[in-house]
Design a protein around this motif. Structure first.
Motif, PDB file in Angstrom:
ATOM      1  N   GLU A 123       0.656  -1.356   0.072  1.00 39.71           N
ATOM      2  CA  GLU A 123       0.024  -0.097  -0.017  1.00 39.71           C
ATOM      3  C   GLU A 123       0.920   1.260  -0.075  1.00 39.71           C
ATOM      4  O   GLU A 123       0.438   2.251  -0.210  1.00 39.71           O
ATOM      5  CB  GLU A 123      -0.745  -0.037   1.206  1.00 39.71           C
ATOM      6  N   ASN A 124       2.103   0.976   0.366  1.00 37.69           N
ATOM      7  CA  ASN A 124       2.928   2.547   0.687  1.00 37.69           C
ATOM      8  C   ASN A 124       4.076   2.208  -0.715  1.00 37.69           C
ATOM      9  O   ASN A 124       5.176   3.160  -0.502  1.00 37.69           O
ATOM     10  CB  ASN A 124       3.691   2.441   1.695  1.00 37.69           C
ATOM     11  N   VAL A 132       2.411  11.924  -1.867  1.00 37.69           N
ATOM     12  CA  VAL A 132       1.769  12.040  -0.776  1.00 37.69           C
ATOM     13  C   VAL A 132       0.368  12.250  -1.085  1.00 37.69           C
ATOM     14  O   VAL A 132       0.265  13.525  -1.957  1.00 37.69           O
ATOM     15  CB  VAL A 132       2.119  13.337   0.244  1.00 37.69           C
ATOM     16  N   ASP A 133      -0.585  11.698  -0.668  1.00 40.97           N
ATOM     17  CA  ASP A 133      -1.981  11.807  -1.201  1.00 40.97           C
ATOM     18  C   ASP A 133      -2.817  12.663  -0.247  1.00 40.97           C
ATOM     19  O   ASP A 133      -2.333  13.213   0.688  1.00 40.97           O
ATOM     20  CB  ASP A 133      -2.768  10.659  -1.445  1.00 40.97           C
ATOM     21  N   VAL A 158      -1.041   9.863   3.030  1.00 46.00           N
ATOM     22  CA  VAL A 158      -0.381   8.366   2.732  1.00 46.00           C
ATOM     23  C   VAL A 158       0.596   8.750   2.094  1.00 46.00           C
ATOM     24  O   VAL A 158       0.369   9.256   0.888  1.00 46.00           O
ATOM     25  CB  VAL A 158      -1.707   7.327   2.184  1.00 46.00           C
ATOM     26  N   ALA A 159       1.889   8.062   2.353  1.00 39.90           N
ATOM     27  CA  ALA A 159       2.938   8.304   1.628  1.00 39.90           C
ATOM     28  C   ALA A 159       3.085   6.798   0.792  1.00 39.90           C
ATOM     29  O   ALA A 159       2.859   5.769   1.053  1.00 39.90           O
ATOM     30  CB  ALA A 159       4.123   8.323   2.161  1.00 39.90           C
ATOM     31  N   ARG A 160       3.302   7.287  -0.580  1.00 44.02           N
ATOM     32  CA  ARG A 160       3.909   6.136  -1.640  1.00 44.02           C
ATOM     33  C   ARG A 160       5.110   6.124  -2.345  1.00 44.02           C
ATOM     34  O   ARG A 160       5.324   7.242  -2.825  1.00 44.02           O
ATOM     35  CB  ARG A 160       2.601   6.079  -2.656  1.00 44.02           C
ATOM     36  N   VAL A 161       5.966   5.389  -2.117  1.00 41.93           N
ATOM     37  CA  VAL A 161       7.271   5.367  -2.625  1.00 41.93           C
ATOM     38  C   VAL A 161       7.431   4.997  -4.106  1.00 41.93           C
ATOM     39  O   VAL A 161       6.831   3.839  -4.455  1.00 41.93           O
ATOM     40  CB  VAL A 161       8.300   4.484  -1.779  1.00 41.93           C
TER      41      VAL A 161
END
Length: 322
Positions: A72-73, A155-156, A160-163
């Motif tokens: 999820e990230n 960053v949404d 929420v952070a997504r790499v």
């Protein structure tokens, strides 16, 4: 074209005929926001520069390993295309979110208050994504990111952070292209000291870069190498400790409303970041340990909420973007 989980609906014709808009030019690729025909939504295309990627025989197995990673990230890789003329395309989901670099350092007409609970959530999400890669929980063994930096963390609206861009440097790029990325990382202050001689990224070099990213979140400053005339963030913290002015290193926006930095986890996060930036790789914690410490030292106001995309509204309040 090879498709991965979640990309089964994509066809080669749709991808190649998508209307593209350049959003970034990196040393090894050009990044496009591409709109699929007939209301198919947007995708992100990374067109690798000619000569920057390994040959077709080496590329195939490597990109399949990257394509199997799901967390999820992480920003998932949906497809990979190799053309007859040697062109290579990485196809990702398009996220209309800001990068952490943009949020921290400008480029936005308006942005939300980046309070400590929000920054902590971003740090924890990025750490979880990296720990997943390092632990090889996708079944393909450990994967090194190779270019951890705030511009590679999306960053949404619920923090929420997504790499993104994971494993590209170590798995897909030829040596000269990988070195160009690492040189940029050095100039920007993210490059671990041992990469001067080692030349190859490892899990603990990712940990070093994450430590710089965590300092960036805490201090609100752009990292840069001293040789590049910028702020060497670990050196600034060391100087503050010697002068007994540690609390002054925190970004005023982070410290706002925090009565006791130790009780709210700020001091612990600073110590963790400095541990990640230890000059000797063996002295750094693993990303799994980083996740554990961040989870244990959540801001008091947010400890009751589980930080995950499925449960975001309860722990952030107002969305990031209206």
């Amino acid at each position: 074209m090879v498709v991965f989980q979640g990309g089964e609906h994509l066809t080669l014709g749709e991808v190649l005929n998508a209307t593209g808009q350049v959003v970034e030019k990196a040393s090894y690729c050009t990044v496009y926001k591409a709109k699929l025909a007939d209301g198919g939504g947007n995708i992100e295309l990374r067109l690798l520069r000619e000569g920057s990627c390994k040959d077709a025989a080496s590329c195939g197995p490597a990109v399949r390993r990257i394509g199997r990673a799901r967390h999820e990230n992480l920003v998932p890789l949906r497809a990979f295309y190799q053309g007859r003329r040697g062109e290579k395309l990485l196809v990702y989901d398009y996220f209309p979110h800001r990068t952490l670099h943009d949020l921290l350092h400008g480029g936005l007409e308006s942005r939300p208050a980046l309070t400590w609970p929000r920054r902590h959530k971003i740090a924890l999400g990025a750490a979880r994504g990296l720990a997943y890669l390092h632990e090889g929980r996708h079944g393909d063994g450990p994967v090194v990111h190779g270019n951890v930096r705030s511009s590679n963390v999306l960053v949404d609206e619920y923090f929420v952070a997504r790499v993104t861009e994971y494993a590209v440097v170590g798995r897909l790029l030829v040596p000269w292209a990988a070195e160009a990325v690492l040189s940029a990382a050095k100039a920007d202050g993210y490059r671990a000291p041992e990469l001067q001689t080692m030349k190859r990224c490892a899990p603990r070099t990712d940990v070093y870069a994450f430590g710089i990213l965590l300092l960036e979140l805490l201090m609100g400053k752009k990292p840069s190498s001293a040789a590049n005339g910028g702020d060497d963030l670990p050196s600034l913290v060391k100087a503050a400790v010697l002068e007994e002015t540690t609390t002054e290193v925190f970004d005023p926006e982070v410290a706002k409303g925090v009565r006791n930095p130790a009780e709210e986890g700020l001091v612990q996060a600073l110590k963790l970041a400095m541990g990640c930036c230890a000059p000797v790789a063996a002295a750094r914690p693993s990303m799994a340990e980083v996740v554990r410490q961040l989870e244990e030292n959540r801001p008091k106001s947010s400890r009751s909420a589980l930080y995950s995309p499925a449960e975001t509204r309860s722990d952030t309040g107002t969305p990031l973007y209206s």
